[in-house]
Design a protein around this motif. Structure first.
Motif, PDB file in Angstrom:
ATOM      1  N   TYR A 329       0.827  -1.211   0.000  1.00  0.00           N
ATOM      2  CA  TYR A 329       0.000   0.000   0.000  1.00  0.00           C
ATOM      3  C   TYR A 329       0.862   1.262   0.000  1.00  0.00           C
ATOM      4  CZ  TYR A 329      -2.495   3.839   2.295  1.00  0.00           C
ATOM      5  OH  TYR A 329      -2.976   5.072   2.652  1.00  0.00           O
ATOM      6  N   LYS A 330       1.883   1.290   0.860  1.00  0.00           N
ATOM      7  CA  LYS A 330       2.732   2.484   0.936  1.00  0.00           C
ATOM      8  C   LYS A 330       3.534   2.669  -0.356  1.00  0.00           C
ATOM      9  CE  LYS A 330       4.588   1.453   5.037  1.00  0.00           C
ATOM     10  NZ  LYS A 330       5.340   1.587   6.323  1.00  0.00           N
ATOM     11  N   PHE A 331       3.862   1.562  -1.010  1.00  0.00           N
ATOM     12  CA  PHE A 331       4.662   1.622  -2.234  1.00  0.00           C
ATOM     13  C   PHE A 331       3.835   2.042  -3.443  1.00  0.00           C
ATOM     14  CE2 PHE A 331       6.972  -0.730  -5.717  1.00  0.00           C
ATOM     15  CZ  PHE A 331       8.124   0.048  -5.692  1.00  0.00           C
ATOM     16  N   THR A 332       2.600   1.565  -3.509  1.00  0.00           N
ATOM     17  CA  THR A 332       1.775   1.790  -4.705  1.00  0.00           C
ATOM     18  C   THR A 332       0.639   2.782  -4.485  1.00  0.00           C
ATOM     19  OG1 THR A 332       0.197   0.023  -4.184  1.00  0.00           O
ATOM     20  CG2 THR A 332       2.206  -0.600  -5.377  1.00  0.00           C
ATOM     21  N   GLN A 333       0.311   3.050  -3.210  1.00  0.00           N
ATOM     22  CA  GLN A 333      -0.829   3.901  -2.840  1.00  0.00           C
ATOM     23  C   GLN A 333      -2.168   3.296  -3.274  1.00  0.00           C
ATOM     24  OE1 GLN A 333      -0.632   6.848  -0.829  1.00  0.00           O
ATOM     25  NE2 GLN A 333       1.302   5.760  -0.539  1.00  0.00           N
ATOM     26  N   TYR A 334      -2.222   1.984  -3.442  1.00  0.00           N
ATOM     27  CA  TYR A 334      -3.491   1.304  -3.739  1.00  0.00           C
ATOM     28  C   TYR A 334      -4.234   1.068  -2.422  1.00  0.00           C
ATOM     29  CZ  TYR A 334      -2.871   0.213  -8.719  1.00  0.00           C
ATOM     30  OH  TYR A 334      -2.753   0.290 -10.085  1.00  0.00           O
ATOM     31  N   ASP A 335      -5.354   1.782  -2.246  1.00  0.00           N
ATOM     32  CA  ASP A 335      -6.105   1.670  -1.000  1.00  0.00           C
ATOM     33  C   ASP A 335      -6.616   0.255  -0.749  1.00  0.00           C
ATOM     34  OD1 ASP A 335      -5.742   4.342  -0.452  1.00  0.00           O
ATOM     35  OD2 ASP A 335      -7.632   4.967  -1.381  1.00  0.00           O
ATOM     36  N   ARG A 336      -6.813  -0.490  -1.833  1.00  0.00           N
ATOM     37  CA  ARG A 336      -7.322  -1.855  -1.684  1.00  0.00           C
ATOM     38  C   ARG A 336      -6.426  -2.699  -0.775  1.00  0.00           C
ATOM     39  NH1 ARG A 336      -7.184  -6.499  -6.408  1.00  0.00           N
ATOM     40  NH2 ARG A 336      -7.663  -8.266  -5.036  1.00  0.00           N
ATOM     41  N   PHE A 337      -5.116  -2.511  -0.914  1.00  0.00           N
ATOM     42  CA  PHE A 337      -4.191  -3.327  -0.123  1.00  0.00           C
ATOM     43  C   PHE A 337      -4.273  -2.969   1.360  1.00  0.00           C
ATOM     44  CE2 PHE A 337      -1.553  -3.248  -4.252  1.00  0.00           C
ATOM     45  CZ  PHE A 337      -2.317  -4.269  -4.795  1.00  0.00           C
ATOM     46  N   TYR A 338      -4.476  -1.706   1.661  1.00  0.00           N
ATOM     47  CA  TYR A 338      -4.664  -1.286   3.044  1.00  0.00           C
ATOM     48  C   TYR A 338      -5.939  -1.901   3.606  1.00  0.00           C
ATOM     49  CZ  TYR A 338      -5.140   1.921   7.051  1.00  0.00           C
ATOM     50  OH  TYR A 338      -5.280   2.466   8.304  1.00  0.00           O
ATOM     51  N   GLY A 339      -6.992  -1.882   2.804  1.00  0.00           N
ATOM     52  CA  GLY A 339      -8.254  -2.474   3.241  1.00  0.00           C
ATOM     53  C   GLY A 339      -8.126  -3.968   3.500  1.00  0.00           C
ATOM     54  N   GLU A 340      -7.386  -4.674   2.641  1.00  0.00           N
ATOM     55  CA  GLU A 340      -7.175  -6.105   2.842  1.00  0.00           C
ATOM     56  C   GLU A 340      -6.372  -6.369   4.106  1.00  0.00           C
ATOM     57  OE1 GLU A 340      -8.355  -8.721   1.328  1.00  0.00           O
ATOM     58  OE2 GLU A 340      -9.457  -7.623  -0.212  1.00  0.00           O
ATOM     59  N   ALA A 341      -5.387  -5.535   4.367  1.00  0.00           N
ATOM     60  CA  ALA A 341      -4.579  -5.697   5.579  1.00  0.00           C
ATOM     61  C   ALA A 341      -5.435  -5.552   6.827  1.00  0.00           C
ATOM     62  CB  ALA A 341      -3.446  -4.669   5.593  1.00  0.00           C
ATOM     63  N   LYS A 342      -6.362  -4.600   6.810  1.00  0.00           N
ATOM     64  CA  LYS A 342      -7.244  -4.414   7.975  1.00  0.00           C
ATOM     65  C   LYS A 342      -8.172  -5.614   8.153  1.00  0.00           C
ATOM     66  CE  LYS A 342      -8.711  -0.215   6.874  1.00  0.00           C
ATOM     67  NZ  LYS A 342      -9.393   1.092   6.991  1.00  0.00           N
ATOM     68  N   LYS A 343      -8.610  -6.225   7.060  1.00  0.00           N
ATOM     69  CA  LYS A 343      -9.450  -7.428   7.167  1.00  0.00           C
ATOM     70  C   LYS A 343      -8.681  -8.566   7.832  1.00  0.00           C
ATOM     71  CE  LYS A 343     -11.923  -8.677   3.582  1.00  0.00           C
ATOM     72  NZ  LYS A 343     -12.296  -8.948   2.166  1.00  0.00           N
ATOM     73  N   LEU A 344      -7.431  -8.718   7.438  1.00  0.00           N
ATOM     74  CA  LEU A 344      -6.604  -9.755   8.045  1.00  0.00           C
ATOM     75  C   LEU A 344      -6.380  -9.482   9.523  1.00  0.00           C
ATOM     76  CD1 LEU A 344      -3.847 -10.332   5.315  1.00  0.00           C
ATOM     77  CD2 LEU A 344      -6.053 -11.460   5.559  1.00  0.00           C
ATOM     78  N   TYR A 345      -6.211  -8.211   9.862  1.00  0.00           N
ATOM     79  CA  TYR A 345      -6.014  -7.880  11.278  1.00  0.00           C
ATOM     80  C   TYR A 345      -7.269  -8.194  12.095  1.00  0.00           C
ATOM     81  CZ  TYR A 345      -5.834  -5.372  15.631  1.00  0.00           C
ATOM     82  OH  TYR A 345      -5.907  -5.059  16.969  1.00  0.00           O
ATOM     83  N   HIS A 346      -8.432  -7.922  11.543  1.00  0.00           N
ATOM     84  CA  HIS A 346      -9.670  -8.218  12.285  1.00  0.00           C
ATOM     85  C   HIS A 346      -9.775  -9.713  12.588  1.00  0.00           C
ATOM     86  CE1 HIS A 346     -11.128  -4.206  12.317  1.00  0.00           C
ATOM     87  NE2 HIS A 346     -11.311  -4.110  11.007  1.00  0.00           N
ATOM     88  N   TYR A 347      -9.357 -10.544  11.647  1.00  0.00           N
ATOM     89  CA  TYR A 347      -9.344 -11.988  11.915  1.00  0.00           C
ATOM     90  C   TYR A 347      -8.324 -12.316  13.006  1.00  0.00           C
ATOM     91  CZ  TYR A 347      -8.123 -16.894  11.472  1.00  0.00           C
ATOM     92  OH  TYR A 347      -7.830 -18.210  11.754  1.00  0.00           O
ATOM     93  N   LEU A 348      -7.117 -11.767  12.865  1.00  0.00           N
ATOM     94  CA  LEU A 348      -6.077 -12.012  13.864  1.00  0.00           C
ATOM     95  C   LEU A 348      -6.531 -11.546  15.245  1.00  0.00           C
ATOM     96  CD1 LEU A 348      -3.075 -12.974  14.141  1.00  0.00           C
ATOM     97  CD2 LEU A 348      -2.415 -10.580  13.844  1.00  0.00           C
ATOM     98  N   ASN A 349      -7.134 -10.373  15.296  1.00  0.00           N
ATOM     99  CA  ASN A 349      -7.584  -9.816  16.569  1.00  0.00           C
ATOM    100  C   ASN A 349      -8.701 -10.653  17.194  1.00  0.00           C
ATOM    101  OD1 ASN A 349      -7.478  -7.694  18.580  1.00  0.00           O
ATOM    102  ND2 ASN A 349      -9.458  -7.021  17.792  1.00  0.00           N
ATOM    103  N   SER A 350      -9.483 -11.336  16.353  1.00  0.00           N
ATOM    104  CA  SER A 350     -10.545 -12.198  16.887  1.00  0.00           C
ATOM    105  C   SER A 350      -9.959 -13.393  17.631  1.00  0.00           C
ATOM    106  CB  SER A 350     -11.456 -12.683  15.753  1.00  0.00           C
ATOM    107  OG  SER A 350     -10.801 -13.633  14.924  1.00  0.00           O
ATOM    108  N   ARG A 351      -8.679 -13.664  17.442  1.00  0.00           N
ATOM    109  CA  ARG A 351      -7.985 -14.754  18.125  1.00  0.00           C
ATOM    110  C   ARG A 351      -7.195 -14.266  19.335  1.00  0.00           C
ATOM    111  NH1 ARG A 351     -11.394 -18.095  16.256  1.00  0.00           N
ATOM    112  NH2 ARG A 351     -11.280 -18.485  14.017  1.00  0.00           N
TER     113      ARG A 351
END
Length: 489
Positions: A329-351
């Motif tokens: 995300y920081k390299f390309t500025q594609y917001d999609r990648f930031y959004g995907e990272a947050k989805k993965l964190y929500h799963y991780l945080n659920s554990r």
């Protein structure tokens, strides 16, 4: 519960104390392995080399002394072995000798030499040599001492020796890096046997990044004038570019990699792109790899283990995937990648298990963490912190990172450390510590490094550690991540 009662005995450390601990743990791991352990093929550091490095210290030209007394014997490495035992070979002699000999027990060395291990060692040494050029280990607001600056020079010289060794000895007929086993009987005659393993792209990309890191540092006259060496910078830069050229002609192979390997590769590509000034050329590849990683999310923030399968990746892989997508995300500025990272964190945080401040699949099942697992999750949390703008979210992430660090490292005991380091969270000042003293590099009969893993068995209410089992890849990956947690590195 033993683990819980131990947790209650400690206040959750602040981010500032976590950074201090992370720096000291990183240093003790890299210094103990690279310069004290003798766990590998020795480098030929002659007195002339020591004198040459000493003359690079500020003010050395006005000094009659041509050496720095470190009070312990040094065993610099050209190549590091993959496995060993962190127990000292001769503890009594180590304590009583005029110069302490802290080399490890050679009977337990597994003499495999992996390109990935070499690259991790090179990058760990580079990271710490950059820090020690300007800052003291005991107080980042102070300039480093002569001892610390000299160790920084030793790290850089060692990294260059190791980089040259890999180029000369760890490549096959096609020029690709492969794992070998040391069968040498004499120090002046290196005999390596090729391991029967397939070519791994992860090895190639780690070495590409290691060479690019050497090139970048040796070219940086503005920040590190005493490290400046344009000839060596050009040499290592060319080696990195050669690997990149091969990679760009084989990029289709990367899309079929297992998810755990893909999560390592993306950040390395991004860093190498910056170091070699190849951002524009590598941006399309980074976008496609991040898109491939995102496509492996199978719902609820869960990642599959490979391109086609439905088995879910480990929590550590989720942590590294967060880092990969944030870097993308920081390299390309594609917001999609930031959004995907947050989805993965929500799963991780659920554990998240708030009773023991660790991530786990089930409170009633055994929890196992390797040093690399811990580092992968810490890196993921730190990556999210680097882009989060909401104050409440930032505060929660910091609190979670500190609590996880404290439980997974300090309380578990996976990092062998003397009390002065392990109790650092309760110390206001580090002024009374000498980080290059042997007293902070040894604890009882063990070197102060990461062991392989710890386990928690809820039914038996205890933590299990393998204190006699050391793996280079695990320890060095953790050490490198911990150095990145420090704001000054």
């Amino acid at each position: 519960m033993i683990f819980q009662s131990t947790l209650d005995a400690f206040d959750t450390p602040t981010m500032e104390s976590i950074e201090k601990q992370a720096l000291l743990y990183s240093f003790s791991n890299v210094f103990s392995l690279a310069l004290l352990s003798d766990m590998g093929i020795s480098a030929d550091f002659s007195e002339e080399i020591y004198d040459k490095l000493h003359k690079l210290l500020p003010g050395a030209e006005d000094s009659s002394s041509h050496s720095i007394d470190l009070n312990y014997a040094l065993f610099p490495l050209r190549a590091v072995y993959s496995r060993g035992n962190l127990g000292f070979a001769d503890m009594l002699g180590a304590l009583n000798a005029e110069k302490k000999d802290l080399h490890w027990n050679k009977e337990h060395f597994k003499k495999n030499i992996s390109p990935l291990d070499q690259a991790l060692l090179i990058n760990s040494e580079i990271q710490l040599s950059k820090y020690l050029y300007h800052h003291s280990l005991s107080d980042s607001s102070r300039s480093s001492s002569g001892h610390e600056k000299f160790i920084g020079l030793l790290f850089l010289h060692g990294a260059m020796e190791q980089g040259e060794f890999c180029h000369q000895h760890l490549r096959n007929n096609q020029g690709l890096f492969i794992e070998k086993k040391d069968k040498s009987k004499y120090k002046d005659h290196i005999l390596l046997k090729t391991k029967d393993h397939p070519i791994r792209w992860l090895d190639q990309i780690h070495m590409m990044h290691a060479y690019a890191s050497l090139c970048e540092l040796l070219n940086d006259y503005n920040h590190y004038p005493n490290y400046y060496d344009t000839e060596q910078a050009s040499y290592f830069g060319e080696l990195s570019s050669q690997i990149l050229h091969v990679l760009c002609h084989q990029e289709d192979d990367l899309y079929d990699l297992k998810t755990k390997d893909l999560t390592f590769i993306i950040p390395l590509l991004v860093k190498t792109a910056h170091q070699l000034h190849q951002q524009e050329a590598l941006e399309p590849l980074v976008i496609k790899l991040c898109a491939e990683l995102s496509a492996r999310e199978v719902g609820g923030g869960k990642l599959s283990r490979d391109r086609q399968g439905l088995k879910i990746s480990s929590l550590a892989t989720h942590g590294r995937a967060i880092t990969a997508l944030i870097e993308g995300y920081k390299f390309t500025q594609y917001d999609r990648f930031y959004g995907e990272a947050k989805k993965l964190y929500h799963y991780l945080n659920s554990r998240w298990n708030g009773e023991i401040n660790l991530f786990g699949h089930n409170k009633r099942k055994k929890i196992k963490y390797s040093a690399m697992d811990i580092a992968s999750i810490l890196n993921g949390l730190q990556s999210l912190l680097s882009v989060e703008t909401n104050a409440n979210n930032t505060a929660l992430l910091r609190k979670q990172l500190c609590a996880f660090f404290n439980s997974s490292i300090n309380i578990s005991g996976i990092q062998v450390s003397p009390p002065s380091i392990s109790e650092l969270s309760n110390m206001r000042s580090m002024g009374n510590l000498d980080p290059v003293s042997p007293d902070l590099l040894m604890y009882e009969e063990n070197s102060c490094v990461f062991t392989k893993e710890f386990k928690i068995n809820p039914k038996r209410d205890r933590i299990y550690l393998q204190r006699d089992h050391y793996e280079t890849q695990q320890a060095l990956y953790a050490a490198l991540v911990l150095s990145n947690l420090c704001s000054k590195t």
